[in-house]
Motif scaffolding. Structure first.
Motif, PDB file in Angstrom:
ATOM      1  N   THR A 297      14.340  22.442  70.713  1.00 57.36           N
ATOM      2  CA  THR A 297      14.179  21.537  69.568  1.00 57.36           C
ATOM      3  C   THR A 297      14.027  20.082  69.990  1.00 57.36           C
ATOM      4  OG1 THR A 297      16.566  21.131  69.279  1.00 57.36           O
ATOM      5  CG2 THR A 297      15.615  23.067  68.182  1.00 57.36           C
ATOM      6  N   ASN A 298      14.540  19.714  71.163  1.00 58.91           N
ATOM      7  CA  ASN A 298      14.537  18.327  71.648  1.00 58.91           C
ATOM      8  C   ASN A 298      15.299  17.384  70.716  1.00 58.91           C
ATOM      9  OD1 ASN A 298      12.939  18.962  73.908  1.00 58.91           O
ATOM     10  ND2 ASN A 298      11.062  18.736  72.718  1.00 58.91           N
ATOM     11  N   LEU A 299      16.183  17.922  69.885  1.00 62.15           N
ATOM     12  CA  LEU A 299      16.944  17.074  68.968  1.00 62.15           C
ATOM     13  C   LEU A 299      18.027  16.285  69.696  1.00 62.15           C
ATOM     14  CD1 LEU A 299      17.353  19.464  65.895  1.00 62.15           C
ATOM     15  CD2 LEU A 299      15.780  17.544  66.156  1.00 62.15           C
ATOM     16  N   GLU A 300      18.678  16.917  70.646  1.00 60.73           N
ATOM     17  CA  GLU A 300      19.759  16.269  71.380  1.00 60.73           C
ATOM     18  C   GLU A 300      19.613  16.529  72.873  1.00 60.73           C
ATOM     19  OE1 GLU A 300      23.642  17.470  70.146  1.00 60.73           O
ATOM     20  OE2 GLU A 300      23.427  16.731  68.090  1.00 60.73           O
ATOM     21  N   LEU A 301      20.214  15.626  73.652  1.00 60.10           N
ATOM     22  CA  LEU A 301      20.402  15.829  75.082  1.00 60.10           C
ATOM     23  C   LEU A 301      21.911  15.869  75.310  1.00 60.10           C
ATOM     24  CD1 LEU A 301      17.735  13.350  76.534  1.00 60.10           C
ATOM     25  CD2 LEU A 301      17.492  15.812  76.109  1.00 60.10           C
ATOM     26  N   PRO A 302      22.530  17.025  75.059  1.00 63.40           N
ATOM     27  CA  PRO A 302      23.986  17.099  75.065  1.00 63.40           C
ATOM     28  C   PRO A 302      24.569  17.163  76.469  1.00 63.40           C
ATOM     29  CG  PRO A 302      23.074  19.255  74.630  1.00 63.40           C
ATOM     30  CD  PRO A 302      21.902  18.312  74.718  1.00 63.40           C
TER      31      PRO A 302
ATOM     32  N   SER B 146       3.421  27.871  57.828  1.00 59.51           N
ATOM     33  CA  SER B 146       4.334  27.502  56.753  1.00 59.51           C
ATOM     34  C   SER B 146       3.562  27.708  55.451  1.00 59.51           C
ATOM     35  CB  SER B 146       4.791  26.047  56.891  1.00 59.51           C
ATOM     36  OG  SER B 146       5.626  25.683  55.814  1.00 59.51           O
ATOM     37  N   GLY B 147       3.699  28.904  54.880  1.00 54.78           N
ATOM     38  CA  GLY B 147       2.873  29.241  53.721  1.00 54.78           C
ATOM     39  C   GLY B 147       1.437  29.413  54.144  1.00 54.78           C
ATOM     40  N   THR B 148       0.569  28.603  53.569  1.00 54.60           N
ATOM     41  CA  THR B 148      -0.849  28.635  53.940  1.00 54.60           C
ATOM     42  C   THR B 148      -1.203  27.523  54.909  1.00 54.60           C
ATOM     43  OG1 THR B 148      -1.413  27.283  52.015  1.00 54.60           O
ATOM     44  CG2 THR B 148      -1.499  29.683  51.745  1.00 54.60           C
ATOM     45  N   ASP B 149      -0.212  26.723  55.311  1.00 57.00           N
ATOM     46  CA  ASP B 149      -0.445  25.611  56.229  1.00 57.00           C
ATOM     47  C   ASP B 149       0.020  25.955  57.633  1.00 57.00           C
ATOM     48  OD1 ASP B 149      -1.570  24.014  54.289  1.00 57.00           O
ATOM     49  OD2 ASP B 149       0.345  23.073  53.744  1.00 57.00           O
ATOM     50  N   LEU B 150      -0.390  25.121  58.575  1.00 56.06           N
ATOM     51  CA  LEU B 150       0.071  25.217  59.944  1.00 56.06           C
ATOM     52  C   LEU B 150       0.944  24.015  60.243  1.00 56.06           C
ATOM     53  CD1 LEU B 150      -3.298  26.236  61.647  1.00 56.06           C
ATOM     54  CD2 LEU B 150      -1.391  27.735  61.051  1.00 56.06           C
ATOM     55  N   LYS B 151       2.035  24.224  60.989  1.00 54.95           N
ATOM     56  CA  LYS B 151       2.922  23.118  61.324  1.00 54.95           C
ATOM     57  C   LYS B 151       3.306  23.184  62.795  1.00 54.95           C
ATOM     58  CE  LYS B 151       7.347  25.376  60.280  1.00 54.95           C
ATOM     59  NZ  LYS B 151       8.614  25.272  59.531  1.00 54.95           N
ATOM     60  N   CYS B 152       3.654  22.008  63.351  1.00 54.57           N
ATOM     61  CA  CYS B 152       4.089  21.909  64.734  1.00 54.57           C
ATOM     62  C   CYS B 152       5.602  21.721  64.731  1.00 54.57           C
ATOM     63  CB  CYS B 152       3.405  20.749  65.458  1.00 54.57           C
ATOM     64  SG  CYS B 152       3.964  20.542  67.167  1.00 54.57           S
ATOM     65  N   ASN B 153       6.322  22.617  65.397  1.00 54.13           N
ATOM     66  CA  ASN B 153       7.776  22.542  65.416  1.00 54.13           C
ATOM     67  C   ASN B 153       8.293  21.449  66.335  1.00 54.13           C
ATOM     68  OD1 ASN B 153       8.115  24.727  63.640  1.00 54.13           O
ATOM     69  ND2 ASN B 153       7.865  26.193  65.319  1.00 54.13           N
ATOM     70  N   LYS B 154       7.423  20.912  67.197  1.00 52.37           N
ATOM     71  CA  LYS B 154       7.845  19.839  68.085  1.00 52.37           C
ATOM     72  C   LYS B 154       7.577  18.476  67.468  1.00 52.37           C
ATOM     73  CE  LYS B 154       7.132  17.770  72.647  1.00 52.37           C
ATOM     74  NZ  LYS B 154       6.391  17.830  73.930  1.00 52.37           N
ATOM     75  N   CYS B 155       6.355  18.256  66.990  1.00 51.37           N
ATOM     76  CA  CYS B 155       5.988  16.942  66.450  1.00 51.37           C
ATOM     77  C   CYS B 155       6.598  16.681  65.079  1.00 51.37           C
ATOM     78  CB  CYS B 155       4.468  16.807  66.381  1.00 51.37           C
ATOM     79  SG  CYS B 155       3.658  16.891  67.997  1.00 51.37           S
ATOM     80  N   VAL B 156       6.875  17.738  64.326  1.00 53.97           N
ATOM     81  CA  VAL B 156       7.474  17.632  62.993  1.00 53.97           C
ATOM     82  C   VAL B 156       6.721  16.589  62.152  1.00 53.97           C
ATOM     83  CG1 VAL B 156       9.646  17.518  61.736  1.00 53.97           C
ATOM     84  CG2 VAL B 156       9.660  18.085  64.154  1.00 53.97           C
ATOM     85  N   SER B 157       5.421  16.751  62.082  1.00 56.77           N
ATOM     86  CA  SER B 157       4.579  15.816  61.342  1.00 56.77           C
ATOM     87  C   SER B 157       3.925  16.517  60.164  1.00 56.77           C
ATOM     88  CB  SER B 157       3.482  15.244  62.264  1.00 56.77           C
ATOM     89  OG  SER B 157       2.568  14.471  61.535  1.00 56.77           O
ATOM     90  N   GLN B 158       3.739  15.774  59.081  1.00 54.43           N
ATOM     91  CA  GLN B 158       3.061  16.318  57.912  1.00 54.43           C
ATOM     92  C   GLN B 158       1.559  16.381  58.114  1.00 54.43           C
ATOM     93  OE1 GLN B 158       4.579  17.603  55.197  1.00 54.43           O
ATOM     94  NE2 GLN B 158       6.540  17.229  56.222  1.00 54.43           N
ATOM     95  N   LYS B 159       1.043  15.624  59.074  1.00 57.38           N
ATOM     96  CA  LYS B 159      -0.396  15.584  59.337  1.00 57.38           C
ATOM     97  C   LYS B 159      -0.652  16.198  60.710  1.00 57.38           C
ATOM     98  CE  LYS B 159      -1.230  11.477  56.513  1.00 57.38           C
ATOM     99  NZ  LYS B 159      -1.763  10.089  56.495  1.00 57.38           N
ATOM    100  N   VAL B 160      -0.791  17.504  60.748  1.00 62.87           N
ATOM    101  CA  VAL B 160      -0.998  18.195  62.009  1.00 62.87           C
ATOM    102  C   VAL B 160      -2.456  18.599  62.145  1.00 62.87           C
ATOM    103  CG1 VAL B 160      -0.380  20.421  61.013  1.00 62.87           C
ATOM    104  CG2 VAL B 160      -0.238  20.094  63.475  1.00 62.87           C
ATOM    105  N   THR B 161      -3.000  18.400  63.332  1.00 62.48           N
ATOM    106  CA  THR B 161      -4.376  18.789  63.627  1.00 62.48           C
ATOM    107  C   THR B 161      -4.356  19.978  64.564  1.00 62.48           C
ATOM    108  OG1 THR B 161      -5.190  16.535  63.359  1.00 62.48           O
ATOM    109  CG2 THR B 161      -6.576  18.062  64.598  1.00 62.48           C
ATOM    110  N   GLY B 162      -4.990  21.075  64.133  1.00 73.08           N
ATOM    111  CA  GLY B 162      -5.013  22.280  64.941  1.00 73.08           C
ATOM    112  C   GLY B 162      -6.244  22.357  65.817  1.00 73.08           C
TER     113      GLY B 162
END
Length: 482
Positions: free
Chosen positions: A141-146, A321-337
């Motif tokens: 996830t790259n959320l933390e560096l514990p 994500s439904g009918t859309d594609l999403k990036c789990n790393k960039c977590v952006s609403q505007k993803v280019t495939g």
């Protein structure tokens, strides 16, 4: 170093607590202990220096690159400083090293003065320890560096007696009574740990490791070091005392060191059978090596398709994500495939067989076409429209409603079909990450046509190791890391 040692701060220091800070530029002053600091570099820009990151108890500070020379001579770990005139911002949602929501950014006018006679108390250390459940939840996830505390079971690497070596080091690390993970130490972290091994102080088997990046590969949890990783062996540290008590172990116990200098082979020419033999004899799957292997392509396996839709920004595979594609790393609403190759080749060298996995850069060299062009050709898009390689937030489907990952049944592009019965020279990179009990394929670093077998002048084989005239290869060389 005890975690309970304290210092006193004189009332004349005129400071506010971290909890009293407010966003924006501030003329307030804070007093804190500088626990540790390190250089921040942008790995996507060849390690470009970004600045200095400071971990101040209990807040993170950041000195931009342009001001590093101004403040670096003043920094001293474990010292207490009075800091004034700075900007307060919010911590990013990624790579967090503290639970505090704010970060301090130094300005040209920032003042930093060490307090020598230092009645609030400041501890000498604080860790962001995470248990195994948290580490697994944070993986990829790259959320933390514990931080993590555990007991060394064994250490494996080459040149273990060389304190200057920066070669990768693998530590089998027990973080709970029946839970073992792997620490992958790189670069400066590996050199620091190697220096510890060569001091002769190898009896301290319980340690705290800071700022690691958890990753899951083939169901195994790997804790990767970062430029900020530091090792603590002091048995008086509270986290170490808690672990030894809970697990009923001693903080000072010997551990095994396994020298693999003679066991790791680099770019050695081998058969497929020897590749399998190397994997089966690798200790705990921690060895890695480069091999050269000659083999015939039997065909392209289509069980997992031949392409996938990746994020244009980070090249990771997009998820639905439904009918859309999403990036789990960039977590952006505007993803280019962007379609990229992921081709599984069934290969045979006359004595044994295997599955070789080839990614985008090498397949472009072989086919002289990006994956997006083959996809568009399959769905009969006119050639004048083939200059659009990106797909933005769409639900892509192959012909006849097939998978978006290139798993399109028997409709394999002609240039991929033409690879069958051709002979190639493959350079194979074997690492713990791409050959596990649940992932039995070999990843290809580079491949070129084997001219000894004389397969003719087929158009898909015109490109050798170096791209031919008129073809620009933009793929990145594999590093073997995650």
């Amino acid at each position: 170093m005890s975690a309970t040692d304290i210092v006193t701060i004189p009332a004349s220091a005129n400071y506010v607590t971290f909890d009293d800070l407010r966003l924006g530029r501030s003329t307030q002053q804070i007093v804190g202990r500088l626990l540790r600091y390190w250089d921040a570099r942008n790995i996507k820009k060849n390690g470009e220096f970004m600045g200095i990151v400071l971990l101040i108890l209990d807040e993170k500070g950041f000195i931009p690159a342009g001001r590093a020379d101004q403040f670096r001579p003043l920094l001293r770990e474990d010292a207490v400083f009075n800091i004034g005139i700075f900007e307060v911002g919010r911590c990013t949602n990624l790579y967090k090293i503290t639970d505090h929501p704010f970060v301090i950014r130094f300005l040209p006018a920032t003042t930093i003065v060490e307090i020598h006679h230092v009645s609030p108390t400041i501890k000498h250390e604080r860790f962001m320890i995470r248990n195994i459940d948290h580490l697994q939840a944070l993986a990829n996830t790259n959320l933390e560096l514990p931080d993590v505390v555990g007991q060394i079971q064994f250490v494996q690497g080459s040149n273990l007696d060389d304190p200057t070596s920066t070669q990768r080091l693998v530590v089998c690390f027990r973080v709970d009574t029946s839970v073992v993970v792997y620490l992958s130490l790189w670069d400066d972290a590996a050199a620091t740990f190697w220096a510890h091994l060569t001091t002769g102080d190898t009896m301290h088997s319980v340690m705290v490791v800071t700022t690691i990046n958890p990753k899951l590969f083939g169901g195994n949890l790997y804790l990767n070091s970062t430029p900020a990783t530091i090792f603590y062996f002091d048995s008086n540290i509270h986290a170490i005392q808690q672990l030894t008590t809970r697990m009923g172990i001693q903080a000072i116990e010997p551990f095994v060191q396994t020298e693999t200098k003679n066991g790791i082979r680099k770019k050695e020419s081998v058969s497929i059978a020897e590749l399998h033999d190397f994997i089966s004899k690798s200790n705990e799957q921690t060895q890695e090596a480069d091999f050269v292997c000659k083999a015939r392509v039997v065909g392209v396996l289509q069980r997992n398709g031949w392409s996938y839709i990746s994020c244009a920004a980070c090249s990771r595979k997009l998820s639905r994500s439904g009918t859309d594609l999403k990036c789990n790393k960039c977590v952006s609403q505007k993803v280019t495939g962007v379609p990229r190759y992921r081709v599984e080749l069934a290969v045979d060298d006359g004595e044994d067989s295997a599955t070789f996995l080839v990614f985008d850069s090498e397949m472009i060299k072989i086919t002289n076409k990006p994956a997006s062009t083959l996809i568009l050709e399959q769905i009969c898009i006119p050639k004048r429209e083939l200059h659009l390689p990106h797909i933005r937030r769409v639900q892509y489907r192959h012909p006849k409603n097939k998978s978006a990952d290139g798993a399109n049944g028997n409709e394999l592009p002609a240039c991929l079909q033409a690879m069958a019965d051709k002979h190639f020279i493959f350079q194979i990179r074997v690492t713990p990450y791409n050959f596990t009990p649940t992932h039995r394929t070999f990843t290809v670093s580079t491949m070129t046509h084997d001219t000894i077998f004389g397969d003719g002048d087929d158009h898909i084989l015109q490109t050798k190791m170096t791209p031919g005239k008129g073809h620009k290869h933009r793929g990145r060389k594999s590093t073997g890391r995650t």
